[in-house]
Write an enzyme that holds these catalytic residues in place. Structure first.
Site, short mmCIF file in Angstrom:
data_model
loop_
_atom_site.label_atom_id
_atom_site.label_comp_id
_atom_site.label_asym_id
_atom_site.label_seq_id
_atom_site.Cartn_x
_atom_site.Cartn_y
_atom_site.Cartn_z
N GLY A 1 -24.98 2.48 -3.09
CA GLY A 1 -23.64 3.05 -4.17
C GLY A 1 -23.48 2.02 -5.24
N VAL B 1 -21.46 -0.79 -5.45
CA VAL B 1 -21.45 -2.13 -5.21
C VAL B 1 -22.76 -2.78 -4.83
CG1 VAL B 1 -20.66 -4.12 -4.02
CG2 VAL B 1 -19.18 -2.20 -4.16
N LYS C 1 0.99 -1.23 -0.04
CA LYS C 1 0.12 -0.16 -0.14
C LYS C 1 1.09 1.31 -0.20
CE LYS C 1 -4.42 0.80 0.40
NZ LYS C 1 -5.56 0.12 -0.10
N TYR D 1 -25.59 -1.57 -6.08
CA TYR D 1 -26.58 -1.37 -7.10
C TYR D 1 -26.29 -2.76 -7.78
CZ TYR D 1 -28.98 -0.39 -11.44
OH TYR D 1 -29.73 -0.41 -12.53
N GLY E 1 -26.49 1.56 2.27
CA GLY E 1 -25.71 2.16 1.29
C GLY E 1 -26.33 1.72 -0.20
#
Ligand code: NAD
Length: 387
Positions: free
Chosen positions: A196, A198, A94, A200, A194
């Site tokens: 958003g 994902v 990362k 959907y 949520g």
């Protein structure tokens, strides 16, 4: 004679750079600095036993450098576990860029950062993360080939949300199989937090399977297309936890499984795509067990996104990405079975299975297989040394 100036600074006597790096067994931490372009970045490579370290670059206004270091060490380690348990041949890495993503982005900054990534020769492969946009990664890509998760227009894999949703759906089915004896979600009541990207695709899969979906979002305008397209029932954000449902699916932000929300839950399963769902792994993981709720570890069930970008490295093929994300069913089933056999929470089971794979694959690599494994200058030297 020149004198060396003494820099007066507040020194935290408890801070040790090396002990922080050694604490969680990180392999390498690279500090990237170029004051001329305002670049302050840290790249952390946690573990490359399975392959090159892959993980996004985050740009954030950290309070101080220590906070940035802590974040990059924590996140890179998480990537090692995520890749390992998903069965990918990737390590964990990362990067963080310290700065204000709204004000401090320039072409020079990202291209300079890209050169540092290139300099690692593929030990670290980067992607977008919080605070980074497509344009920023395009600048990074001008200087390094070690970038993934790029747009379809540029030949990459594009938005990973549908693959993440598929993995979440499959993981949810594996949980249903354990709790209800069947992995059919037909007739199941599912609360999705949520509305958003994902969720959907997830709600599409759920409603097509015959589930009854309830959904909440803090922004009312996001809910309209869910109602129009899938006929779901909208509830207020604070009502979602207490609904009388079979499955609660957190697909918004992290930290939402905590001492306030868990007592409200009436579901038998928690399975959603959000990252870092447990506010405190130990405390709240235990609280879920005490309530008899089966928890699908977040970093396992949402690994579809990582599977998608990993696929890009081998030449993107959506069918293969979907096929691999579907295997999250088996991964979750295996975690549940390990957790029951060893009497440990599912989040502990997934960590232990990841560590097991790292140990096993690390060991097989100790066997000399062929000269072709060695390439480049180092390979040449090795070959000469053996002849
Ligand atoms: P998104 O931003 O598109 O959707 C999140 C939605 O949650 C937004 O509509 C937001 O308004 C809503 N929200 C925020 N707080 C809320 C609350 N308290 N109650 C109800 N709704 C709330 O994000 P996404 O890409 O769909 O990702 C969803 C989650 O899954 C995130 O935690 C993300 O880190 C994780 N995740 C996503 C992917 C991916 O492929 N996109 C991969 C792995 C993990």
């Amino acid at each position: 004679m020149e004198t060396i100036p003494v820099i007066e600074q507040e020194i935290d006597s408890n801070f040790s750079l090396f002990s922080q790096i050694e604490n969680k067994n990180h392999e390498q931490v690279v500090i990237c600095s170029d004051p001329k372009v305002g670049l302050k970045a840290i790249i952390a490579i946690h573990n490359t036993t399975l392959g090159p370290a892959l993980g996004g670059t985050r740009m954030w206004m950290y309070k101080n450098e220590q906070e940035a270091l802590r974040d990059v060490l924590r996140l890179s380690r998480g990537m090692t576990y995520k890749a390992a348990v998903a069965g990918l041949n990737l390590g964990g890495g990362k990067a963080v860029i310290i700065g204000d993503p709204k004000k401090e982005k320039t072409e020079a900054l990202f291209r300079t950062y890209g050169r540092f990534v290139e300099g690692l020769g593929g030990r670290y492969i980067t992607a977008e993360d919080v605070g980074i946009e497509v344009r920023d990664m395009e600048w990074v890509r001008m200087e390094t080939k070690y970038v993934t998760g790029i747009s379809r227009a540029l030949g990459g894999s594009g938005d990973p949300s549908s693959v993440t949703a598929l993995g979440t759906f499959e993981g949810m089915k594996a949980c249903a199989k354990r709790v209800y004896g069947s992995d059919s979600l037909a007739g199941k009541k599912i609360a999705v937090q949520g509305a958003g990207h994902v969720s959907y695709y997830l709600v599409k899969l759920l409603t097509h399977s015959g589930a009854k979906v309830f959904i909440s979002d803090i922004f009312a305008d996001k809910l309209k297309r869910f109602v129009d397209d899938f006929g779901v029932t909208v509830v207020n954000p604070d009502e979602i936890y207490g609904l009388d449902v079979d499955i609660f699916s957190p697909c918004a932000l992290g930290g939402i499984l905590n001492s306030v929300t868990i007592p409200q839950l009436k579901c038998a399963i928690v399975a959603g795509s959000a990252n870092n769902q447990l506010d405190d792994e130990t405390v709240h993981g235990q609280l879920l067990i005490e309530k008899g709720i089966l928890y699908a570890p977040d970093y396992v069930i949402n690994a579809g996104g990582l599977i998608n970008v990993a696929n890009e490295l081998e030449g993107y093929n959506q069918e293969r990405a979907h096929e691999q994300a579907s295997r999250i069913y088996d991964v979750i089933a295996n975690i549940i079975s390990y957790s029951e056999t060893h009497n440990v929470p599912t989040y502990v089971a997934s960590n232990e299975l990841a560590e097991q794979r790292l140990r096993q694959i690390g060991r097989i690599k100790s066997i000399y297989a062929s000269r072709s494994e060695y390439s480049g200058r180092l390979g040449e030297l090795n070959r000469k040394a053996r002849i």
